[in-house]
Design a protein around this motif. Structure first.
Motif, PDB file in Angstrom:
ATOM      1  N   GLY A   1    -106.045 -25.158  86.262  1.00 26.43           N
ATOM      2  CA  GLY A   1    -105.892 -24.628  87.613  1.00 26.43           C
ATOM      3  C   GLY A   1    -104.627 -25.108  88.307  1.00 26.43           C
ATOM      4  N   ARG A   2    -104.655 -24.937  89.602  1.00 22.92           N
ATOM      5  CA  ARG A   2    -103.526 -25.302  90.461  1.00 22.92           C
ATOM      6  C   ARG A   2    -104.039 -26.126  91.632  1.00 22.92           C
ATOM      7  N   ALA A   3    -103.406 -27.254  91.872  1.00 21.46           N
ATOM      8  CA  ALA A   3    -103.827 -28.147  92.944  1.00 21.46           C
ATOM      9  C   ALA A   3    -102.821 -28.170  94.078  1.00 21.46           C
TER      10      ALA A   3
ATOM     11  N   SER B   1    -100.769 -23.596  98.724  1.00 25.72           N
ATOM     12  CA  SER B   1    -101.303 -23.021  99.962  1.00 25.72           C
ATOM     13  C   SER B   1    -102.007 -21.686  99.735  1.00 25.72           C
ATOM     14  N   ALA B   2    -101.762 -21.049  98.608  1.00 27.55           N
ATOM     15  CA  ALA B   2    -102.370 -19.739  98.326  1.00 27.55           C
ATOM     16  C   ALA B   2    -103.748 -19.908  97.696  1.00 27.55           C
ATOM     17  N   ASN B   3    -104.536 -18.870  97.770  1.00 28.73           N
ATOM     18  CA  ASN B   3    -105.849 -18.859  97.138  1.00 28.73           C
ATOM     19  C   ASN B   3    -105.893 -17.878  95.973  1.00 28.73           C
ATOM     20  N   SER B   4    -104.737 -17.592  95.414  1.00 24.67           N
ATOM     21  CA  SER B   4    -104.628 -16.633  94.322  1.00 24.67           C
ATOM     22  C   SER B   4    -103.539 -17.088  93.357  1.00 24.67           C
ATOM     23  N   THR B   5    -103.707 -16.736  92.097  1.00 21.59           N
ATOM     24  CA  THR B   5    -102.660 -17.036  91.113  1.00 21.59           C
ATOM     25  C   THR B   5    -101.559 -15.982  91.147  1.00 21.59           C
ATOM     26  N   HIS B   6    -101.747 -14.948  91.947  1.00 20.42           N
ATOM     27  CA  HIS B   6    -100.776 -13.853  92.002  1.00 20.42           C
ATOM     28  C   HIS B   6     -99.806 -13.969  93.171  1.00 20.42           C
ATOM     29  N   ALA B   7     -99.873 -15.079  93.885  1.00 21.31           N
ATOM     30  CA  ALA B   7     -98.961 -15.325  95.009  1.00 21.31           C
ATOM     31  C   ALA B   7     -97.695 -15.996  94.478  1.00 21.31           C
ATOM     32  N   PRO B   8     -96.594 -15.931  95.219  1.00 21.94           N
ATOM     33  CA  PRO B   8     -95.379 -16.668  94.811  1.00 21.94           C
ATOM     34  C   PRO B   8     -95.669 -18.173  94.789  1.00 21.94           C
ATOM     35  N   TYR B   9     -94.806 -18.922  94.104  1.00 24.67           N
ATOM     36  CA  TYR B   9     -94.993 -20.370  94.032  1.00 24.67           C
ATOM     37  C   TYR B   9     -95.137 -20.945  95.432  1.00 24.67           C
ATOM     38  N   ASP B  10     -96.160 -21.768  95.619  1.00 25.44           N
ATOM     39  CA  ASP B  10     -96.496 -22.263  96.954  1.00 25.44           C
ATOM     40  C   ASP B  10     -96.616 -23.784  97.025  1.00 25.44           C
ATOM     41  N   GLY B  11     -95.989 -24.483  96.083  1.00 27.96           N
ATOM     42  CA  GLY B  11     -96.024 -25.943  96.106  1.00 27.96           C
ATOM     43  C   GLY B  11     -97.113 -26.571  95.261  1.00 27.96           C
ATOM     44  N   TYR B  12     -97.884 -25.770  94.535  1.00 28.34           N
ATOM     45  CA  TYR B  12     -98.975 -26.318  93.726  1.00 28.34           C
ATOM     46  C   TYR B  12     -98.451 -27.145  92.548  1.00 28.34           C
ATOM     47  N   ALA B  13     -99.345 -27.954  92.010  1.00 29.64           N
ATOM     48  CA  ALA B  13     -99.111 -28.662  90.744  1.00 29.64           C
ATOM     49  C   ALA B  13    -100.078 -28.085  89.724  1.00 29.64           C
ATOM     50  N   GLU B  14     -99.580 -27.780  88.528  1.00 29.91           N
ATOM     51  CA  GLU B  14    -100.486 -27.373  87.458  1.00 29.91           C
ATOM     52  C   GLU B  14    -101.410 -28.554  87.195  1.00 29.91           C
TER      53      GLU B  14
ATOM     54  N   LYS C   1    -108.396 -21.756  90.385  1.00 32.92           N
ATOM     55  CA  LYS C   1    -108.584 -21.679  88.943  1.00 32.92           C
ATOM     56  C   LYS C   1    -107.493 -20.800  88.346  1.00 32.92           C
ATOM     57  N   SER C   2    -106.908 -21.243  87.232  1.00 32.02           N
ATOM     58  CA  SER C   2    -105.898 -20.433  86.531  1.00 32.02           C
ATOM     59  C   SER C   2    -106.557 -19.209  85.909  1.00 32.02           C
ATOM     60  N   ASP C   3    -105.730 -18.217  85.607  1.00 34.77           N
ATOM     61  CA  ASP C   3    -106.216 -17.009  84.952  1.00 34.77           C
ATOM     62  C   ASP C   3    -106.806 -17.356  83.588  1.00 34.77           C
TER      63      ASP C   3
END
Length: 173
Positions: free
Chosen positions: A46-48, A51-64, A144-146
């Protein structure tokens, strides 16, 4: 509130109580390694803390990251941290192996402050604590990742992984 809802509430609390998130570069290898550790019940790519709640948003600062549900009777946060440190370069900023970028930073996240305290204590007990660049932070968001990323190296063992093969399955039974 009915008995079933109360039981579900306790189950949800236990999941929270026994869930921690590890970011250590590309999540494929991190998940493959963590899923075989003693005491790990489940792992999910997933992504931690984006700021987005979707994997289809542009990069938003998450960490894999990899979401790990564990059995505290079999493995402690300190032990999980020791395992985690076997597969990361804790001195590197935004880079693990050939993976470079903010989303490949190292970190430990949880909604349970006790987990964060134990992770910080693990780092602070090390002689090299001043050089360590692993962030220890509350989990503020998880996505959660795709499906194509879930258990990727189990399904496609020849895909790229920054973790040496000798370490990747060190604890596989």
């Amino acid at each position: 509130m009915n008995k079933q809802a109360i039981q579900r509430g306790h189950a949800d609390e236990n999941k929270l109580e026994n869930t921690i998130y590890f970011a250590g570069g590309c999540l494929w290898g991190v998940q493959e390694y963590l899923r075989h550790l003693p005491g790990v019940i489940t792992s999910e790519a997933g992504r931690a803390n984006g700021s987005a709640n979707s994997t289809h948003a542009p990069y938003d600062g998450y960490a894999e990251c990899v979401k790990v549900q564990f059995d505290p009777e079999r493995v402690t946060i300190t032990q999980l941290m020791a395992y985690f440190f076997e597969i990361i370069d804790p001195y590197s900023i935004n880079k693990q192996g050939q993976d470079i970028g903010e989303k490949y930073r190292t970190g430990v996240y949880s909604q349970n402050p006790t987990h964060l305290d134990a992770a910080a204590a693990f780092i602070n007990a090390r002689n090299d604590k001043e050089q360590i660049k692993v962030e220890v932070m509350p989990l503020t968001n998880y996505v959660k990742s795709d499906e194509e990323h879930q258990d990727r190296l189990t399904r496609c063992p020849d895909d790229y992984c920054h973790i040496p093969q000798s370490l990747l399955h060190k604890y596989k039974q």
